[in-house]
Structures are given as C-alpha cells and as structure tokens.
Enzyme design. Structure first.
Site, mmCIF file in Angstrom:
data_model
loop_
_atom_site.group_PDB
_atom_site.id
_atom_site.type_symbol
_atom_site.label_atom_id
_atom_site.label_comp_id
_atom_site.label_asym_id
_atom_site.label_seq_id
_atom_site.Cartn_x
_atom_site.Cartn_y
_atom_site.Cartn_z
ATOM 1 N N GLU A 1 20.366 32.875 13.237
ATOM 2 C CA GLU A 1 20.040 31.492 13.604
ATOM 3 C C GLU A 1 18.808 31.450 14.514
ATOM 4 O O GLU A 1 17.940 30.591 14.368
ATOM 5 C CB GLU A 1 21.254 30.830 14.279
ATOM 6 C CG GLU A 1 22.397 30.617 13.279
ATOM 7 C CD GLU A 1 23.626 29.995 13.915
ATOM 8 O OE1 GLU A 1 24.193 30.648 14.814
ATOM 9 O OE2 GLU A 1 24.014 28.886 13.522
ATOM 10 N N GLY B 1 24.360 34.392 15.285
ATOM 11 C CA GLY B 1 23.372 33.786 16.167
ATOM 12 C C GLY B 1 22.016 34.468 16.079
ATOM 13 O O GLY B 1 20.976 33.834 16.302
ATOM 14 N N ALA C 1 26.424 36.346 18.610
ATOM 15 C CA ALA C 1 27.077 36.033 19.881
ATOM 16 C C ALA C 1 27.574 37.307 20.553
ATOM 17 O O ALA C 1 27.876 38.300 19.889
ATOM 18 C CB ALA C 1 28.245 35.093 19.641
ATOM 19 N N GLU D 1 30.408 33.876 10.654
ATOM 20 C CA GLU D 1 31.319 33.045 11.464
ATOM 21 C C GLU D 1 32.584 32.644 10.729
ATOM 22 O O GLU D 1 33.646 32.496 11.334
ATOM 23 C CB GLU D 1 30.578 31.795 11.954
ATOM 24 C CG GLU D 1 29.521 32.048 13.015
ATOM 25 C CD GLU D 1 28.197 32.576 12.471
ATOM 26 O OE1 GLU D 1 28.086 32.834 11.248
ATOM 27 O OE2 GLU D 1 27.270 32.743 13.287
#
Ligand code: NAD
Length: 699
Positions: free
Chosen positions: A105, A102, A61, A125
C-alpha cells in the site's frame, strides 16, 4: 531509528530498517516521515527512493502493534501514504524480496515503482479476516486492473513481481530491475531520469473499470461467496474493489475504511488474528529461551514400521533427512516400505510430486532388524505397540545402543513419558513426540515434556517440527496429553446424548453445522472405535466410579469398529467414506436406553453443541490450571490443527471467550442438574470459575 536516511548525489534514499521484515510500526512510520520531510526541505535533493534493508521491502503492519491503539497513532499508515503522495519531489519505491500488505500500500502511494524479480507481492489481510485498509483495495485495481487485483485481494496469496510485470497494461511496476543486487543502483538511475517530470503521477488518478461492469462483480460475488462460506471478509473485498471501480477515489477510500472497521469487529476476524498470534506463540516455551542451543539432527531412526512409523518417516524424508526404520521382522519392514511407496506413488500420479523427488526421498530411507545399526542416528522416534512392556524393552535397547546425546522420542498417545524415560539411564534425552494420524498429513505435533526432559532437547524438537512443517505444541505429562484428554470428555458427552435420546446422526449433524469437520461418531468410525474401547477398558478399570455410556462398548462387541470393518456407528460402502445410518445401531441404542429405564427426550442442536464444546472447555481449564498446557492459545492450536475445530471460531478457548465465560459457567451449572449426566464433571474448573467471576477471558 527504524529507517536510514542517506543522500546519493541529488537523490535521497530512505531505507526501512525494522527487522525481520521492515514492519511499518510506529517508530518506522515516524522515521519514514522524518526522512520525507528532510528530503523535501533539502534543496539539493531532487528525488526520493524508498527501499527496505535486509530481506524485505516491507512485510506490512508490525505484528507487535496488532489490534493496539499504536497501530493508529499518528502518523498512521494513511497519513504516511498521503505524505508520500503530496511530496513535491518524486518518490520512487524500490521493491524487492517481500512487498506485502501495508508495504504494498505504501509503494502504491509512491509516484513510481521499480521492482526486482523474485519479489513476493501480496495483500494478505483477508487471511486475518480483514481487507487492506490503507488504500490497497482502491489503488491496486487502478494499478493492476480490476480482475487481477481482486484475485490478489480475495486470496491474499503472494504473486511474483515478474508475473505481475507481465500483465498487459499494468502500471504497478514502472520498471523491473535486473536483480535485487542491482536494484538500488537502477532505482537511483531511474530517479534521476524522472526527477524533473511534472506533474507527478499518482495511482489514485488512474482510471479503474471492468469492461463487464456489474456482470463481472455479480460473477465475482457468486464465486467468492461459494468459497468463503463462514468468512465474511472475502465478499467485503469484492465490495471494496467494486467501490474502486464505481466511485470517486476518495469516496472509495471511505467505503474501504468502513468495511475495514466493520470486519475488525467480526468474531471471525478476531478468531483469525488470534490464530495468527497463537501459531507464533506456540513455539515459545516460557522457561526455554529462544537462544537455547539445539542439537544437530541429520539422521533419524524410527522404531516400528506400522501406521504411525511409516507416516512419521515420510515427514523426515520430505525434509531431506535420512531415516532408518527398525522392525522385529523383515515382512513388517517390507509392508511398511510398500505403504510409504504407495503413498508417494499416489502423489506422483496426482502430479503433486515429481518422479525424481520421489526417488530422492526413497533413497534417504533404509531399514534394519538390528538395534546395533542405529548407533549413529542423532535421534530415534519409537512407534511400536501401545503397551508399556513393549516400550520398556525398546527403550532399554535404545539406551544400550544410541550414541550419547542422541534424542530418544516416543510417539505414545497415552502412556507415561516419565515412566518411559525411567527405563533409560538418560531421562534428560527422552521426550514425547505425539504425531497424529495420518502422520504425514496432519499438521499437529504434541511435544510431551517429561519431568527430566532437557531444555535443549525441547528446543531441538521444536525446531525440527518447524523443519517438517508441523505446528508443535508443548504438553506436560498426563493421560491423553492435551488433545486426547479433552476428547475423552467430549466422547463421554456424546455417549450420554445417545442414552438420553439422540441418534449418532443427529449429534454429528449438529456438531458439523457448528463447523467441526466431523461429528464425534463419524470421527470414531474414522479413527477406529476399537481404539477408544481399549483405552476405556484400561482407564475405567482404574476409575470404576467414572460414569460413561456403554453404547460404544456394545457397538464394539458387535465388531463394528468403523470404516476399517465397513461398519461402525454407520455403514460404509467399500471405497467410499459416506456414512450411512444403520437401523440396527439405532435399535441397539434404543434397547440400551430402555434397559436403563430412560424415557428419551428431544434434545436441541444448541444443547448438543454446548455440551460437547463446553466439555472440551472445562477439561481444558483443568489442563491449563495444572500447567499441562502453558497457555490457553496452545490448547486452541491443538484443536484447530489436530481435531478439526472450526477455524473461524478460533479454537475452544477462544470460542468460550467469545461466548463469555460467565455464560459458559451458567450452562455448566444447568448441565450438572441433569441426573443422566455427570454432575461432578460439570463443576466448573476452579480457573474457569475464577475467570468467569472476574469477568475475564482465557486468552
Ligand atoms: N494409530 C494412531 O492413530 C496413533 C496416533 C498417535 C499415536 N499413536 C501411537 O503410535 C504407536 C504406534 O501405533 P500404530 O498405530 O502405528 O501401531 P501399528 O500396530 O500400526 O504399528 C506398530 C508397529 O510396531 C512394530 N513393533 C511392535 N513391537 C516392536 C518392537 N519391539 N520392535 C520393533 N517394532 C515393533 C509392529 O510390528 C508394528 O509394525 C503407539 O504407541 C500408538 O499409541 C498411534
């Protein structure tokens, strides 16, 4: 544009390009989806490679979007990953250097993954009190196996790509490249190889099971629950991975979404996200631009080889910077060196330091009895006795011998840095560097900015702090700077609580239950009660109307200085740190209370904690208002890094914001009515009163 698009033969390459770590902010997501569309629409393209420019595949992110609606704006990460999965042409992630959050991911949504060795792979996270919210908890267990995936998700720690590639049965990396340099070429070759393979493989279709089923998740819950007492996120990570193992993929995704949103609203996650931002903000000084030039620091002189001088020196030796220690007498130098050796040898014994590293560090250390030997040092840090006369003599000598442009720092904990600067002809080069004891361990450094301290001196010291792995916070000049000025009020409240009916153990227990590493009395015993005694003698002489409890003075008159004398507020057995309550001390407190004509009352843990914590908050509000601290989050960093404030509460200012400043002010008005307390102190600082009235927060 935050991603580049280029076609190599019949392979399209989308290169994330959003320095420093290719964060997946809105603009990057748009560029990425544009690239995907273009490649899918181009009949000449047979496969798509996604990679990252510079020093990362992707760090995840974009922190600039943290907690803002922008993070969810379409295309959000979910939509991007879905688009990758649904691409009619194979998408290959070419992963190198950093692949986190992210970023990982996103790669898990790709049909294939090729990784360079040495890449740090993580789902961090949990460190922000969250869990991976874009399918990470559902896809990683499928790609890697339940157990290794859960370990990564619960710890948030990075694992090297080559280690992951060795796990039996793993499907995280379809292929390992020889190196980061050859990654793109190898990815292009691999893309050609798989270009025509159908159906396209998806991680979501892989099976996900743990052979021990429920028993494993029970075991995981016990382990994780025990280690993460005050943090809800790690256990929720277990729930999410369990959903991956037990539910259909899309149902698991919904579970992950719910858990993520719930965590987002917890005060613990808010605190951790606050700390993350506060840490980054601390190094920024409003009027010192990031591009301020710094002075080169290759060698350091340290004056005084006592408790602090030794610890301070170790920081620089650890960072490979040469240190020369100066003392008045050889035996003081010998003692200082012996302590440094002892500390390093303990690390070697514990296997934390290699013998050759130890020797290398010691080889950077030299000593002298003569100031003239310091003339080549780029910087000097003074750590002599806390007496202004001694500091004056030392700084006059330093002014005489140090080369022009050298930085002159003082480790004083209470003295006026402007005055110290005035002892020299170069006040612009003088700065305070307030280390905390033990200086080689404690992460906090208060950087004291004098009236005349030059901006490049500040910039240099802040950069140096980073090099020695300290969290540096800038404080203006005042008695006690940020941390100790606040702790004085906290200590005063501790004293009043004894006078009114508490025992030291009761106060400590309440504060420790709140989450402080140590209550005020155990802390006093650790730091040495005589230090506060000396400060009170000086300070309260200047402020004779300052109300405070005399119990701590009475304790010191008995020679009970704390752990160093084996007796303080508590008793101590040699070699152990357990605090054993002492009946004589309790009697001393009772007698003193009786002499004041006070009838003891039962005081709740809630009142104890409120009085102690809000005393910090009120003083901090004055500090902020006076500009001693430039932002509330700096004060939080000081208390989190230097004073054992509970991490999951995010520091005193963040905690007050969570409680609501209106409520904090109401409590202060109540405390002000207590005739045994200090009504004047409990007048809310004007800034606090104003924010509370306007329904605002500090941060
Ligand atoms: N001890 C702490 O917890 C702590 C924490 C932060 C800051 N400080 C500050 O650090 C400074 C040093 O404290 P300490 O605890 O290390 O004290 P210390 O007594 O352990 O060490 C001081 C050393 O300075 C030497 N010294 C004294 N005068 C000198 C001179 N003129 N020239 C050269 N050497 C001289 C002494 O021989 C002694 O070895 C003080 O200013 C103190 O306020 C202490």
């Amino acid at each position: 544009m935050t991603a580049d698009y280029k076609v190599h033969g019949d392979i399209a390459v989308i290169t994330l390009n959003n320095p420093p770590v290719n964060g997946l902010g809105y603009a990057t997501r748009v560029a990425l989806t544009d690239g995907l569309s273009k490649a899918n629409d181009d009949a000449a393209v047979k496969a798509i490679v996604i990679t990252g420019a510079g020093k990362a595949f992707s760090g995840g992110a974009d922190i600039k979007e943290f907690g803002s609606p922008k993070a969810l704006q379409e295309p959000n990460l979910h939509s991007v990953i879905l688009m990758v999965e649904n691409s009619s042409k194979p998408v290959i992630a070419a992963i190198h250097t950093v692949c986190m959050g992210g970023g990982l991911e996103l790669s898990l949504g790709c049909h294939y993954r090729i990784a360079a060795p040495g890449c740090s792979v993580a789902l961090p996270e949990v460190k922000l009190g969250l869990l991976p919210g874009a399918g990470g908890t559902q896809r990683l267990p499928r790609a890697l196996g339940v157990e290794p995936a859960l370990n990564m998700i619960v710890s948030g720690e990075p694992v090297k790509s080559e280690m992951l590639a060795m796990l039996p049965g793993q499907q995280l990396f379809n292929k390992m490249a020889a190196s980061s340099e050859s990654l793109l070429q190898e990815a292009l070759a691999y893309a050609s190889e798989v270009a025509d393979v159908r159906p396209l493989p998806l991680v979501r279709n892989l099976p996900c099971k743990h052979p021990q089923g429920d028993a494993y998740f029970q075991f995981a819950r016990n382990m994780v629950g025990g280690m993460s007492k005050n943090f809800p996120a790690p256990l929720k990570c277990v729930d999410a991975v369990e959903a991956a193992a037990k539910k259909k993929f899309d149902d698991g995704l919904l579970t992950e979404r719910d858990l993520f949103i719930n965590l987002m609203w917890t005060p613990e996650s808010r605190a951790l996200r606050h700390i993350f931002m506060a840490q980054r903000a601390a190094s920024k000084i409003p009027d010192v631009p990031a591009d301020t030039p710094t002075r080169e620091i290759k060698s350091i002189a340290v004056i005084g080889a006592g408790t602090m001088g030794g610890g301070i020196s170790m920081n620089f030796l650890n960072a490979g910077i040469a240190v020369k220690m100066l003392e008045m007498k050889q035996d003081a130098l010998d003692r200082g060196i012996a302590t440094i050796r002892k500390n390093y040898e303990a690390q070697v014994k514990k296997g934390k330091l290699k013998q050759d590293k130890y020797e290398q560090r010691m080889s950077l250390l030299s000593t002298t009895l003569s100031y003239d030997d310091l003339k080549d040092a780029d910087m000097v840090i003074e750590a002599v006795f806390e007496e202004i006369g001694v500091k004056e003599a030392v700084f006059k000598e330093l002014d005489r011998v140090m080369k022009p442009g050298a930085i002159l720092a003082s480790n004083t904990s209470t003295l006026d840095v402007n005055k110290i600067a005035s002892f020299t002809q170069r006040p612009q080069d003088v700065v305070g560097m307030h280390f905390f004891s033990p200086a080689n361990v404690m992460k906090l450094l208060e950087v004291i900015r004098g009236e005349k301290t030059a901006k490049d001196v500040l910039a240099t010291v802040m950069a140096l702090a980073k090099k020695i792995k300290k969290t540096a916070v800038v404080s203006g000049v005042c008695d006690g700077f940020i941390g100790n000025r606040m702790i004085e009020q906290y200590g005063r409240q501790g004293g009043f609580l004894l006078d009114e009916g508490c025992t030291p153990a009761q106060v400590d227990k309440a504060v420790e239950k709140f989450g402080f590493a140590m209550g005020p009395f155990r802390m006093g015993d650790l730091a040495g009660n005589d230090i506060g005694w000396a400060i009170r003698k000086r300070r309260y002489l200047e402020k004779p109307d300052m109300k405070y409890s005399k119990t701590a003075d009475l304790l010191c008159e008995k020679g009970r200085y704390g752990q160093k004398t084996g007796a303080g507020w508590y008793d101590y057995v040699a070699g152990k740190r357990d605090a054993i309550p002492n009946a004589e001390v309790v009697k001393m407190i009772e007698d003193h209370r009786a002499s004041l004509g006070i009838t003891p009352r039962k005081i709740s843990d809630e009142e104890i904690v409120q009085r102690l914590v809000y005393s910090l908050v009120n003083e901090a509000a004055h500090i902020l208002e006076e500009g001693i601290a430039s932002k509330a989050s700096d004060i939080d960093m000081v208390y989190l890094m230097g004073y054992g404030f509970p991490i999951w509460r995010g520091g005193p200012m963040n905690y007050a914001d969570e409680v609501g400043l209106f409520n904090v002010v109401q409590a202060m008005h109540r405390f002000a009515k207590n005739p045994l307390d200090d009504a004047k102190f409990w007048q809310p600082a004007p800034l606090l009163a104003k924010l509370a009235a306007e329904g605002k927060t500090f941060n």
